[in-house]
Write an enzyme that holds these catalytic residues in place. Structure first.
Site, PDB file in Angstrom:
ATOM      1  CE  LYS A  13      -1.990  -1.015   3.877  1.00 56.49           C
ATOM      2  NZ  LYS A  13      -1.232  -2.243   4.201  1.00 56.49           N
ATOM      3  NE  ARG A  86      -4.117  -0.599  10.268  1.00 53.67           N
ATOM      4  CZ  ARG A  86      -3.095  -0.048   9.612  1.00 53.67           C
ATOM      5  NH1 ARG A  86      -3.142   1.211   9.260  1.00 53.67           N
ATOM      6  NH2 ARG A  86      -2.043  -0.761   9.311  1.00 53.67           N
ATOM      7  NE  ARG A 125       8.010  -2.389   6.035  1.00 51.53           N
ATOM      8  CZ  ARG A 125       6.697  -2.257   6.241  1.00 51.53           C
ATOM      9  NH1 ARG A 125       5.921  -1.701   5.330  1.00 51.53           N
ATOM     10  NH2 ARG A 125       6.166  -2.705   7.357  1.00 51.53           N
ATOM     11  NE  ARG A 158       6.731  -0.308   9.765  1.00 50.99           N
ATOM     12  CZ  ARG A 158       5.563  -0.257   9.133  1.00 50.99           C
ATOM     13  NH1 ARG A 158       5.466   0.363   7.973  1.00 50.99           N
ATOM     14  NH2 ARG A 158       4.493  -0.806   9.663  1.00 50.99           N
ATOM     15  NE  ARG A 169       2.182  -4.550  11.200  1.00 52.56           N
ATOM     16  CZ  ARG A 169       3.230  -4.416  10.382  1.00 52.56           C
ATOM     17  NH1 ARG A 169       4.383  -4.966  10.681  1.00 52.56           N
ATOM     18  NH2 ARG A 169       3.112  -3.740   9.275  1.00 52.56           N
TER      19      ARG A 169
HETATM   20  P1  AP5 Z   1       4.922  -1.552   1.766  1.00 51.27           P
HETATM   21  O1  AP5 Z   1       4.533  -0.749   0.572  1.00 51.27           O
HETATM   22  O2  AP5 Z   1       5.706  -0.890   2.852  1.00 51.27           O
HETATM   23  O3  AP5 Z   1       3.636  -2.316   2.344  1.00 51.27           O
HETATM   24  P2  AP5 Z   1       2.382  -1.769   3.151  1.00 51.27           P
HETATM   25  O4  AP5 Z   1       1.173  -2.465   2.609  1.00 51.27           O
HETATM   26  O5  AP5 Z   1       2.359  -0.286   3.191  1.00 51.27           O
HETATM   27  O6  AP5 Z   1       2.719  -2.413   4.558  1.00 51.27           O
HETATM   28  P3  AP5 Z   1       2.732  -1.778   6.020  1.00 51.27           P
HETATM   29  O7  AP5 Z   1       3.394  -2.813   6.900  1.00 51.27           O
HETATM   30  O8  AP5 Z   1       3.344  -0.415   6.042  1.00 51.27           O
HETATM   31  O9  AP5 Z   1       1.228  -1.695   6.299  1.00 51.27           O
HETATM   32  P4  AP5 Z   1       0.568  -1.584   7.651  1.00 51.27           P
HETATM   33  O10 AP5 Z   1      -0.821  -1.286   7.235  1.00 51.27           O
HETATM   34  O11 AP5 Z   1       0.703  -2.764   8.541  1.00 51.27           O
HETATM   35  O12 AP5 Z   1       1.435  -0.476   8.416  1.00 51.27           O
HETATM   36  P5  AP5 Z   1       1.169   1.044   8.743  1.00 51.27           P
HETATM   37  O13 AP5 Z   1       2.447   1.761   8.601  1.00 51.27           O
HETATM   38  O14 AP5 Z   1      -0.034   1.557   8.029  1.00 51.27           O
HETATM   39  O15 AP5 Z   1       5.727  -2.827   1.218  1.00 51.27           O
HETATM   40  C1  AP5 Z   1       6.255  -3.787   2.143  1.00 51.27           C
HETATM   41  C2  AP5 Z   1       7.594  -4.321   1.630  1.00 51.27           C
HETATM   42  O16 AP5 Z   1       7.374  -5.042   0.420  1.00 51.27           O
HETATM   43  C3  AP5 Z   1       8.614  -3.212   1.257  1.00 51.27           C
HETATM   44  O17 AP5 Z   1       9.892  -3.692   1.530  1.00 51.27           O
HETATM   45  C4  AP5 Z   1       8.428  -3.039  -0.273  1.00 51.27           C
HETATM   46  O18 AP5 Z   1       9.613  -2.572  -0.905  1.00 51.27           O
HETATM   47  C5  AP5 Z   1       8.066  -4.451  -0.693  1.00 51.27           C
HETATM   48  N1  AP5 Z   1       7.132  -4.502  -1.817  1.00 51.27           N
HETATM   49  C6  AP5 Z   1       6.073  -3.671  -2.074  1.00 51.27           C
HETATM   50  N2  AP5 Z   1       5.434  -4.068  -3.179  1.00 51.27           N
HETATM   51  C7  AP5 Z   1       6.090  -5.174  -3.639  1.00 51.27           C
HETATM   52  C8  AP5 Z   1       5.894  -6.058  -4.752  1.00 51.27           C
HETATM   53  N3  AP5 Z   1       4.911  -5.869  -5.626  1.00 51.27           N
HETATM   54  N4  AP5 Z   1       6.750  -7.103  -4.903  1.00 51.27           N
HETATM   55  C9  AP5 Z   1       7.785  -7.305  -4.033  1.00 51.27           C
HETATM   56  N5  AP5 Z   1       8.014  -6.505  -2.953  1.00 51.27           N
HETATM   57  C10 AP5 Z   1       7.168  -5.462  -2.766  1.00 51.27           C
HETATM   58  O19 AP5 Z   1       0.760   0.958  10.283  1.00 51.27           O
HETATM   59  C11 AP5 Z   1       1.709   0.614  11.274  1.00 51.27           C
HETATM   60  C12 AP5 Z   1       1.054   0.649  12.646  1.00 51.27           C
HETATM   61  O20 AP5 Z   1       0.547   1.980  12.919  1.00 51.27           O
HETATM   62  C13 AP5 Z   1      -0.168  -0.262  12.831  1.00 51.27           C
HETATM   63  O21 AP5 Z   1       0.191  -1.591  13.150  1.00 51.27           O
HETATM   64  C14 AP5 Z   1      -0.889   0.456  13.985  1.00 51.27           C
HETATM   65  O22 AP5 Z   1      -0.268   0.202  15.226  1.00 51.27           O
HETATM   66  C15 AP5 Z   1      -0.685   1.921  13.658  1.00 51.27           C
HETATM   67  N6  AP5 Z   1      -1.769   2.469  12.813  1.00 51.27           N
HETATM   68  C16 AP5 Z   1      -1.634   3.023  11.577  1.00 51.27           C
HETATM   69  N7  AP5 Z   1      -2.839   3.398  11.101  1.00 51.27           N
HETATM   70  C17 AP5 Z   1      -3.738   3.079  12.051  1.00 51.27           C
HETATM   71  C18 AP5 Z   1      -5.159   3.191  12.132  1.00 51.27           C
HETATM   72  N8  AP5 Z   1      -5.884   3.721  11.136  1.00 51.27           N
HETATM   73  N9  AP5 Z   1      -5.777   2.743  13.255  1.00 51.27           N
HETATM   74  C19 AP5 Z   1      -5.076   2.219  14.273  1.00 51.27           C
HETATM   75  N10 AP5 Z   1      -3.730   2.060  14.261  1.00 51.27           N
HETATM   76  C20 AP5 Z   1      -3.067   2.480  13.149  1.00 51.27           C
END
Ligand code: AP5
Length: 219
Positions: A13, A86, A125, A158, A169
């Protein structure tokens, strides 16, 4: 265009959100990135969010909603929401805020990929500590190890990418967040994107899924 991105952790994402924001000139609001910036600056919000993030738990709805409401008020009329909503209460709060702003959601992109692929991606990552761009030691390495191609910042891992935390998660995604696909599907907003493939292939699929909205890019 006003987009919401949904999908499990590691679906790509964040990667696609940056690409789509650049392509369509949209403001990117990524809740995880905002929280990590607060944690890095040791703000009050960062101190509160950190305990949840490190454990792979969701930050409480009221905290997230307050933060996103402020960001949306400053975003202008075109934006991408990555990581929000979420939960059902977050989605309902978003409806109220967007109604006040007279800015309805244009589409919800749901990135689909299996759990084992995401675990593998997150293990490799690396994230820029300065601009938050993400890399992958296997699939998308930086030109110089440990250094961001874009801003030259240091890359790090991270704290919530350890496998047990990633699996928790993923559980939360399936138990709580995935239901939002039905919530938005009932309104005809959902466009599913197969997120298994190279980053370029996934971008092509996302752009194709938005092709009927593209003339309104940035509006
Ligand atoms: P990446 O693009 O970083 O993936 P992502 O889907 O963004 O994954 P996240 O782990 O960031 O999502 P998340 O929703 O768990 O975390 P968030 O930061 O929102 O890609 C991942 C890896 O794969 C990278 O190395 C990339 O290079 C590689 N990649 C990408 N595409 C690829 C492909 N096609 N092929 C191969 N490799 C690929 O949230 C973190 C924390 O914040 C949560 O756990 C929670 O505690 C808190 N939080 C955030 N938002 C909320 C909310 N709305 N409510 C409550 N808590 C929240």
């Amino acid at each position: 265009m006003r987009l919401v991105l949904l999908g499990p952790p590691g679906a790509g994402k964040g990667t696609q959100a940056h690409r789509l924001a650049d392509r369509y000139q949209l403001t990117l609001i990524a809740t995880g990135d905002i929280f990590r910036s607060h944690v890095a600056h040791n703000t009050e919000l960062g101190q509160e969010a950190r305990q949840y993030m490190d454990a792979g738990e969701l930050v409480p709805d009221d905290v997230v909603v307050r933060m996103v409401t402020g960001a949306l008020a400053e975003a202008g009329r075109g934006f991408i929401l990555d990581g929000f909503p979420r939960t059902r209460p977050q989605a309902e709060a978003l409806d109220r805020v967007l109604e006040d702003l007279a800015a309805p959601i244009s589409a919800v992109l749901v990135f689909e990929v299996d759990d084992e692929t995401t675990v593998k991606r997150l293990a490799g990552r690396r994230t820029c500590k300065r601009c938050q761009r993400t890399y992958n030691v296997e699939f998308n390495p930086p030109r110089q190890e440990g250094v961001c191609d874009v801003c030259g910042g240091d890359l790090g891992q991270r704290t919530d990418d350890e496998e047990a935390t990633v699996r928790h998660r993923l559980e939360l995604y399936h138990d709580v967040s995935q239901a939002l696909t039905t919530f938005y599907g009932q309104r005809g907003l959902v466009r599913v994107v197969d997120a298994d493939g190279t980053q370029d292939e996934v971008t092509e699929r996302a752009v194709a899924a938005l092709s009927d909205l593209a003339p309104a890019a940035g509006s």
